[in-house]
Write a protein that holds these residues in place. Structure first.
Motif, mmCIF file in Angstrom:
data_model
loop_
_atom_site.group_PDB
_atom_site.id
_atom_site.type_symbol
_atom_site.label_atom_id
_atom_site.label_comp_id
_atom_site.label_asym_id
_atom_site.label_seq_id
_atom_site.Cartn_x
_atom_site.Cartn_y
_atom_site.Cartn_z
ATOM 1 N N UNK A 1 46.562 37.511 28.527
ATOM 2 C CA UNK A 1 45.804 36.651 27.614
ATOM 3 C C UNK A 1 46.018 35.178 27.947
ATOM 4 N N UNK A 2 47.284 34.803 28.191
ATOM 5 C CA UNK A 2 47.579 33.400 28.489
ATOM 6 C C UNK A 2 46.890 32.986 29.787
ATOM 7 N N UNK A 3 46.963 33.860 30.810
ATOM 8 C CA UNK A 3 46.340 33.534 32.098
ATOM 9 C C UNK A 3 44.829 33.409 31.947
ATOM 10 N N UNK A 4 44.237 34.361 31.215
ATOM 11 C CA UNK A 4 42.793 34.349 31.041
ATOM 12 C C UNK A 4 42.357 33.110 30.279
ATOM 13 N N UNK A 5 43.166 32.757 29.282
ATOM 14 C CA UNK A 5 42.867 31.580 28.478
ATOM 15 C C UNK A 5 42.961 30.310 29.319
ATOM 16 N N UNK A 6 43.922 30.270 30.252
ATOM 17 C CA UNK A 6 44.047 29.068 31.078
ATOM 18 C C UNK A 6 42.939 29.035 32.132
ATOM 19 N N UNK A 7 42.477 30.219 32.582
ATOM 20 C CA UNK A 7 41.280 30.278 33.425
ATOM 21 C C UNK A 7 40.116 29.608 32.723
ATOM 22 N N UNK A 8 39.982 29.973 31.449
ATOM 23 C CA UNK A 8 38.885 29.483 30.628
ATOM 24 C C UNK A 8 38.839 27.959 30.629
ATOM 25 N N UNK A 9 40.019 27.340 30.537
ATOM 26 C CA UNK A 9 40.011 25.874 30.511
ATOM 27 C C UNK A 9 39.979 25.286 31.924
ATOM 28 N N UNK A 10 40.573 26.012 32.908
ATOM 29 C CA UNK A 10 40.557 25.493 34.279
ATOM 30 C C UNK A 10 39.147 25.442 34.836
ATOM 31 N N UNK B 1 49.070 27.948 34.128
ATOM 32 C CA UNK B 1 48.606 28.998 35.015
ATOM 33 C C UNK B 1 49.665 29.372 36.048
ATOM 34 N N UNK B 2 50.243 28.347 36.687
ATOM 35 C CA UNK B 2 51.199 28.615 37.760
ATOM 36 C C UNK B 2 52.387 29.427 37.241
ATOM 37 N N UNK B 3 52.974 28.979 36.104
ATOM 38 C CA UNK B 3 54.153 29.664 35.581
ATOM 39 C C UNK B 3 53.832 31.098 35.172
ATOM 40 N N UNK B 4 52.731 31.259 34.435
ATOM 41 C CA UNK B 4 52.439 32.603 33.940
ATOM 42 C C UNK B 4 51.962 33.528 35.055
ATOM 43 N N UNK B 5 51.401 32.947 36.123
ATOM 44 C CA UNK B 5 51.021 33.779 37.261
ATOM 45 C C UNK B 5 52.273 34.367 37.913
#
Lengths: 217, 220
Positions: A71-80, B189-193
């Motif tokens: 969820x966190x990764x997908x959410x950061x994709x969303x903003x990236x 992103x980097x950390x959670x990846x």
């Protein structure tokens, strides 16, 4: 000003509106997960081994990484990528892909459980590939895996609790909001647990009964 | 996409994350072991046919299976707190996953126990073993063999569930450490990846070692 107070009707309605959010995320995620899962599952079951295994390995990642991290990764994709999707959409899609990884294995095991002889017989009788799939394999496979699919649906419903981390107010989050006003965590959490239980238990029972009934036939 | 990846801070804090991963393995492993022991008792209680034993076991199992794991952790963290029993986030997480594991495993074990033929128990008893000895030496080993694959799955679940500690404020496991670093640096992103990669490796390591253990223990 008046802070605090006891648990009121309004609070209960607020919890119920959280439950509605939980159910709508579940519905959207399960629909996405099932459509993708059937597609991927058929590829897993029927395509050449190297395509099937590659797809299997990719989907296995979604089952081996905690949903919270996804969820966190997908959410950061969303903003990236500057997609600016609302968090509700992000939560639904992320849970949908997560569900599809499980649904794929369910579909694959269902198709694998249809006897090869039945499928060959259907083809020998002149059915096309598509006809055989829609009127022979899928009906039999659906009966075999339906209980597992119910289990998956209930699993997704319980996993929706995690979307509170990206800021969606679903049942568990709304219980926290009510708690911060009423200051009776045990009572509010008890009611919340009861709501989850009422949403899950009857369907789980139905799944068990179907499994027993269909298993003996 | 005009996002610039910056991997250097992540590489610098990799040792810290690896320590977090160790803590994750510890929590998941402990919760699994405690859960297995509890689940054996729950499954036996449910099979006993005595109402005062099977009813509490049923309540445990159904609560564990029909509410979210996060809710169960909340219940221990906030619920017990309001009773005056202050538990830390580590304890709440560990007990929460243990509770959840025990509920799911009990249901698995019940099926496993049903797969051990009744004749095994009778043979053991007629050879002079006591009731407890029969369970410990004859029935439980065979039951575990029958459910080993399902237990491997539960082990992976245990690892995945241990990531929920961060929501009740745990900062020492892999997700907790990652979130702590994320708050400081905003390289989400980097950390959670990297955390996702580590979780994948942990899950695979558990699955593989379970396979090795199964090969060593359960071959005929």
């Amino acid at each position: 000003m008046y802070f605090g107070g006891s648990f009121s009707r309004g609070d209960f309605l607020f919890l119920l509106s959280g439950a509605v959010t939980t159910l709508s995320i579940t519905l959207v995620a399960v629909v996405i997960g099932t459509v993708l899962g059937v597609l991927f599952g058929l590829i897993r079951a029927g395509a050449p081994w190297w395509i099937g295994n590659t797809l299997g390995a990719v989907l296995d990642v979604f089952r081996s990484v905690p949903l919270l991290i996804q969820l966190v990764l997908f959410n950061s994709f969303n903003s990236m990528l500057k997609l600016n999707w609302p968090t509700f959409t992000v939560g639904c899609i992320c849970l949908g892909i997560y569900a599809s990884a499980f649904c794929t294995e369910i579909v694959r095991s269902g198709v694998g459980a249809v006897p090869q002889t039945t499928r060959r017989a259907a083809r020998s009788l002149g059915l096309t590939w598509r006809q055989e799939l829609t009127s022979i394999t899928l009906p039999i496979a659906t009966r075999i895996v339906f209980p597992s699919w119910i289990g998956l649906t209930l699993g997704v419903m319980k996993d929706t609790a995690l979307v509170l981390w990206i800021g969606i107010v679903e049942l568990l989050r709304s219980s926290q909001i009510v708690t911060s006003r009423v200051q009776e965590p045990l009572l509010i959490l008890g009611i919340t647990g009861l709501i989850y239980f009422v949403m899950s238990f009857p369907i789980a029972r139905l799944g068990n009964q179907l499994e027993k009934k269909w298993g003996t036939q | 996409m005009d996002y610039e990846f910056q991997w250097r801070p992540v590489l610098r804090s990799l040792p810290e994350m690896l320590w977090g991963a160790l803590q994750t393995i510890e929590i998941a492993g402990l919760a699994m072991m405690l859960g297995t022991v509890l689940a054996i008792f729950l499954a036996l209680a449910k099979r006993s046919g005595k109402k005062y034993l099977s009813l509490p076991a049923d309540m445990w199992i159904e609560t564990a299976r029909n509410t979210p794991a996060l809710f169960q952790i909340y219940m221990l963290y906030f619920g017990l707190g309001s009773l005056g029993l202050q538990v830390g986030s580590y304890t709440a997480l560990l007990l929460g996953i243990t509770f959840n594991n025990a509920g799911y495993l009990a249901e698995t074990f019940r099926g496993g126990f049903a797969a051990v033929p009744e004749t095994q128990t009778r043979a053991a008893r007629s050879l002079g073993l006591g009731a407890v000895q029969t369970q410990w030496h004859i029935v439980i080993p065979q039951m575990l063999r029958a459910v080993f694959h399902a237990m491997t799955n539960q082990m992976v679940w245990s690892v995945l569930m241990s990531s929920l500690g961060v929501i009740v404020g745990l900062t020492t496991d892999l997700t907790g450490v990652t979130q702590k670093l994320n708050v400081v640096t905003y390289r989400t992103f980097e950390y959670f990846f990297v955390a996702a990669c580590l979780y994948y490796l942990i899950s695979k390591a558990f699955t593989l070692s379970a396979r090795v253990v199964a090969w060593r223990l359960f071959r005929y």
